[in-house]
Design an enzyme around this catalytic site. Structure first.
Site, PDB file in Angstrom:
ATOM      1  N   PHE A  84       0.824  -1.217   0.000  1.00  0.00           N
ATOM      2  CA  PHE A  84       0.000   0.000   0.000  1.00  0.00           C
ATOM      3  C   PHE A  84       0.855   1.263   0.000  1.00  0.00           C
ATOM      4  O   PHE A  84       0.366   2.323  -0.386  1.00  0.00           O
ATOM      5  CB  PHE A  84      -0.851   0.074   1.282  1.00  0.00           C
ATOM      6  CG  PHE A  84      -1.912  -0.965   1.401  1.00  0.00           C
ATOM      7  CD1 PHE A  84      -3.117  -0.840   0.729  1.00  0.00           C
ATOM      8  CD2 PHE A  84      -1.734  -2.081   2.220  1.00  0.00           C
ATOM      9  CE1 PHE A  84      -4.113  -1.791   0.860  1.00  0.00           C
ATOM     10  CE2 PHE A  84      -2.719  -3.035   2.362  1.00  0.00           C
ATOM     11  CZ  PHE A  84      -3.911  -2.894   1.670  1.00  0.00           C
ATOM     12  N   SER A 128      -5.377   1.729  -8.758  1.00  0.00           N
ATOM     13  CA  SER A 128      -6.467   2.709  -8.714  1.00  0.00           C
ATOM     14  C   SER A 128      -7.203   2.746 -10.034  1.00  0.00           C
ATOM     15  O   SER A 128      -6.611   2.527 -11.097  1.00  0.00           O
ATOM     16  CB  SER A 128      -5.849   4.083  -8.433  1.00  0.00           C
ATOM     17  OG  SER A 128      -6.768   5.099  -8.736  1.00  0.00           O
ATOM     18  N   TYR A 153       0.587  11.095 -10.191  1.00  0.00           N
ATOM     19  CA  TYR A 153       0.173  10.033  -9.265  1.00  0.00           C
ATOM     20  C   TYR A 153      -0.397   8.846 -10.046  1.00  0.00           C
ATOM     21  O   TYR A 153      -0.002   7.696  -9.850  1.00  0.00           O
ATOM     22  CB  TYR A 153      -0.880  10.571  -8.271  1.00  0.00           C
ATOM     23  CG  TYR A 153      -1.735   9.491  -7.678  1.00  0.00           C
ATOM     24  CD1 TYR A 153      -1.229   8.656  -6.686  1.00  0.00           C
ATOM     25  CD2 TYR A 153      -3.034   9.266  -8.147  1.00  0.00           C
ATOM     26  CE1 TYR A 153      -2.008   7.627  -6.176  1.00  0.00           C
ATOM     27  CE2 TYR A 153      -3.811   8.251  -7.631  1.00  0.00           C
ATOM     28  CZ  TYR A 153      -3.301   7.443  -6.645  1.00  0.00           C
ATOM     29  OH  TYR A 153      -4.056   6.423  -6.152  1.00  0.00           O
ATOM     30  N   LYS A 157       0.891   4.663 -10.724  1.00  0.00           N
ATOM     31  CA  LYS A 157       0.123   3.409 -10.574  1.00  0.00           C
ATOM     32  C   LYS A 157       0.245   2.574 -11.845  1.00  0.00           C
ATOM     33  O   LYS A 157       0.423   1.360 -11.802  1.00  0.00           O
ATOM     34  CB  LYS A 157      -1.352   3.716 -10.273  1.00  0.00           C
ATOM     35  CG  LYS A 157      -1.583   4.327  -8.903  1.00  0.00           C
ATOM     36  CD  LYS A 157      -1.259   3.338  -7.793  1.00  0.00           C
ATOM     37  CE  LYS A 157      -1.247   3.950  -6.426  1.00  0.00           C
ATOM     38  NZ  LYS A 157      -0.698   3.105  -5.370  1.00  0.00           N
ATOM     39  N   ASP A 302     -10.717  16.276 -13.078  1.00  0.00           N
ATOM     40  CA  ASP A 302     -11.834  15.399 -12.704  1.00  0.00           C
ATOM     41  C   ASP A 302     -12.555  14.873 -13.945  1.00  0.00           C
ATOM     42  O   ASP A 302     -12.716  15.603 -14.921  1.00  0.00           O
ATOM     43  CB  ASP A 302     -12.863  16.163 -11.858  1.00  0.00           C
ATOM     44  CG  ASP A 302     -12.525  16.161 -10.386  1.00  0.00           C
ATOM     45  OD1 ASP A 302     -11.596  15.431  -9.983  1.00  0.00           O
ATOM     46  OD2 ASP A 302     -13.193  16.895  -9.626  1.00  0.00           O
TER      47      ASP A 302
HETATM   48  N1  UFG Z   1     -15.393  16.822  -4.683  1.00  0.00           N
HETATM   49  C1  UFG Z   1     -16.055  17.999  -4.428  1.00  0.00           C
HETATM   50  N2  UFG Z   1     -15.610  18.789  -3.416  1.00  0.00           N
HETATM   51  C2  UFG Z   1     -14.526  18.442  -2.638  1.00  0.00           C
HETATM   52  C3  UFG Z   1     -13.869  17.218  -2.900  1.00  0.00           C
HETATM   53  C4  UFG Z   1     -14.316  16.434  -3.941  1.00  0.00           C
HETATM   54  O1  UFG Z   1     -17.021  18.347  -5.103  1.00  0.00           O
HETATM   55  O2  UFG Z   1     -14.167  19.214  -1.744  1.00  0.00           O
HETATM   56  C5  UFG Z   1     -15.876  15.973  -5.772  1.00  0.00           C
HETATM   57  C6  UFG Z   1     -14.828  15.758  -6.847  1.00  0.00           C
HETATM   58  O3  UFG Z   1     -14.839  16.822  -7.768  1.00  0.00           O
HETATM   59  C7  UFG Z   1     -15.275  14.429  -7.419  1.00  0.00           C
HETATM   60  C8  UFG Z   1     -15.870  13.679  -6.217  1.00  0.00           C
HETATM   61  O4  UFG Z   1     -16.157  14.696  -5.257  1.00  0.00           O
HETATM   62  O5  UFG Z   1     -16.282  14.622  -8.359  1.00  0.00           O
HETATM   63  C9  UFG Z   1     -14.909  12.694  -5.602  1.00  0.00           C
HETATM   64  O6  UFG Z   1     -13.685  13.360  -5.355  1.00  0.00           O
HETATM   65  P1  UFG Z   1     -12.517  12.707  -4.474  1.00  0.00           P
HETATM   66  O7  UFG Z   1     -11.417  13.716  -4.413  1.00  0.00           O
HETATM   67  O8  UFG Z   1     -13.070  12.216  -3.175  1.00  0.00           O
HETATM   68  O9  UFG Z   1     -12.104  11.427  -5.307  1.00  0.00           O
HETATM   69  P2  UFG Z   1     -11.585  11.333  -6.814  1.00  0.00           P
HETATM   70  O10 UFG Z   1     -12.593  10.522  -7.542  1.00  0.00           O
HETATM   71  O11 UFG Z   1     -11.200  12.626  -7.382  1.00  0.00           O
HETATM   72  O12 UFG Z   1     -10.203  10.578  -6.579  1.00  0.00           O
HETATM   73  C10 UFG Z   1     -10.177   9.245  -6.245  1.00  0.00           C
HETATM   74  C11 UFG Z   1      -8.946   8.931  -5.407  1.00  0.00           C
HETATM   75  C12 UFG Z   1      -7.689   9.089  -6.222  1.00  0.00           C
HETATM   76  C13 UFG Z   1      -7.814   8.370  -7.530  1.00  0.00           C
HETATM   77  C14 UFG Z   1      -9.046   8.795  -8.259  1.00  0.00           C
HETATM   78  C15 UFG Z   1      -9.242   8.038  -9.530  1.00  0.00           C
HETATM   79  O13 UFG Z   1      -8.870   9.794  -4.287  1.00  0.00           O
HETATM   80  O14 UFG Z   1      -6.622   8.531  -5.490  1.00  0.00           O
HETATM   81  O15 UFG Z   1     -10.172   8.541  -7.434  1.00  0.00           O
HETATM   82  O16 UFG Z   1     -10.344   8.526 -10.229  1.00  0.00           O
HETATM   83  F1  UFG Z   1      -6.750   8.643  -8.318  1.00  0.00           F
END
Ligand code: UFG
Length: 344
Positions: A84, A128, A153, A157, A302
């Protein structure tokens, strides 16, 4: 019967610690290796309270090839490694790409060299869904194209998976399973362990729970104009305990020699996508707290919609995610309350 020893790198981190609990509960002996830059030794107390035994712990930064080799020379009786240990913040990796390449790739090289030198031929790798980039179709299958990564990042992976694949070809007997996580959230039912982001959280759930706990003023919802049912981005959130259980299943598959390929890849998701607004609604229902939020512009990097096809993991690992989104948001809240010493 003698317990089988498994080395868990990053075992005091969020997903690592929950997996260690599941391994101990299934009778494995666990040795944790961690450099503690993103976690703390207190996690060992939480693990011990839940599982009734304390894993061995070695503080080690696996970028250090000499110390990594020395450590593995003392662990030749281990049957497998679950890896991990890595840096994992997408945004930070954009700002400090070399730090990510150095940490995640050097550690991987050092790990693989030590494993093969000492005949430890079973590896589970923490991958991931980021390796799929912006998918052309959802749900995403393991056979989908691996796209150019959107962040350093994500690229680490992808490159780590390639390294494992190459090693599987060159090193007779080496076997690995790469688990591609979608969005792990939640905490152990006991709330003795959970997610502990340092500083301002990047991820949605910790941001929601910290806003509800009064640490943050409001949640910014990144993007309300996606081509999704409510305009906010869709992800496949999965309970961290379901993710942990999948690691035990994958380990048993490696140890029983029932693999079909030297490197197998499985998605770990629920198969169901939830929008940001649905997550907020679930959280508010389960916690009874309001989350002040404001919809703002999209966050760079995103993608609109990501969720997993889970049939391969269901069939081959005999694993299925059991917990619902409400279970996840409820346990994330109970954990936040525990950390902040709030009444649930
Ligand atoms: N989001 C918000 N506000 C915030 C944080 C997140 O609206 O303050 C939204 C993001 O835009 C996204 C969703 O919530 O649409 C999920 O966001 P996260 O940051 O929780 O997760 P991600 O899908 O961006 O990222 C995750 C993992 C990463 C990985 C990625 C792969 O955290 O390690 O999925 O898609 F690389």
């Amino acid at each position: 019967m003698e317990r089988k020893k498994v080395i868990v790198t990053g075992g005091t981190g969020f997903i690592g610690s929950h997996t260690v609990v599941s391994l101990l509960e299934q009778g494995f002996e666990v040795v944790i290796v961690d450099n503690l830059i993103n976690s703390s030794l207190d996690v060992l107390d939480g693990i011990e309270k839940i599982a009734g035994s304390r894993p061995d712990f070695f503080e080690l930064d696996m970028q250090d090839s000499t110390r990594t080799a020395e450590f593995f020379a003392t662990q030749t009786d281990a049957v497998a490694v679950i890896h991990f240990a890595a840096l994992k913040a997408v945004g930070e990796s954009m700002k400090k790409p070399l730090m990510y390449y150095r940490n995640n790739l050097f550690s991987m090289v050092n790990l693989l060299e030590s494993m093969t030198r000492h005949g430890i031929f079973n590896l589970i790798f923490s991958s991931s869904c980021t390796v799929y980039g912006d998918p052309d179709v959802v749900p995403i299958r393991e056979s989908n194209e691996v796209k150019p990564a959107l962040s350093p990042y994500g690229n680490t992976k992808k490159v780590c998976e390639d390294m494992i694949q190459n090693l599987g070809r060159s090193e007779e007997g080496f076997h690995a399973i790469s688990l591609r996580y979608f969005n792990p959230i939640g905490a152990h039912d006991s709330v003795e362990i959970g997610e502990l982001p340092i500083g301002v959280p990047n991820n949605l759930l910790p941001y929601i729970t910290q806003t509800a706990a009064g640490l943050r003023e409001e949640l910014l919802v990144f993007g309300g104009d996606y081509d999704t049912p409510d305009g906010t981005a869709v992800r496949d959130y999965i309970h961290v305990m379901d993710v942990a259980d999948a690691h035990v299943k994958a380990l048993n598959r490696l140890l029983s020699g029932t693999q079909k390929k030297r490197l197998e890849v499985f998605n770990l998701g629920t198969g169901k996508g939830s929008s940001v607004l649905e997550v907020i609604q679930s959280f508010e229902k389960m916690s009874g707290c309001k989350v002040p939020f404001r919809i703002v512009g999209r966050r760079e990097g995103d993608v609109p919609e990501v969720y997993a096809a889970t049939d391969l993991a269901n069939q081959e690992l005999g694993w299925q995610a059991k917990r619902s989104l409400d279970d996840m948001t409820a346990s994330s809240w109970r954990w936040e309350c525990r950390v902040r010493q709030l009444e649930v």
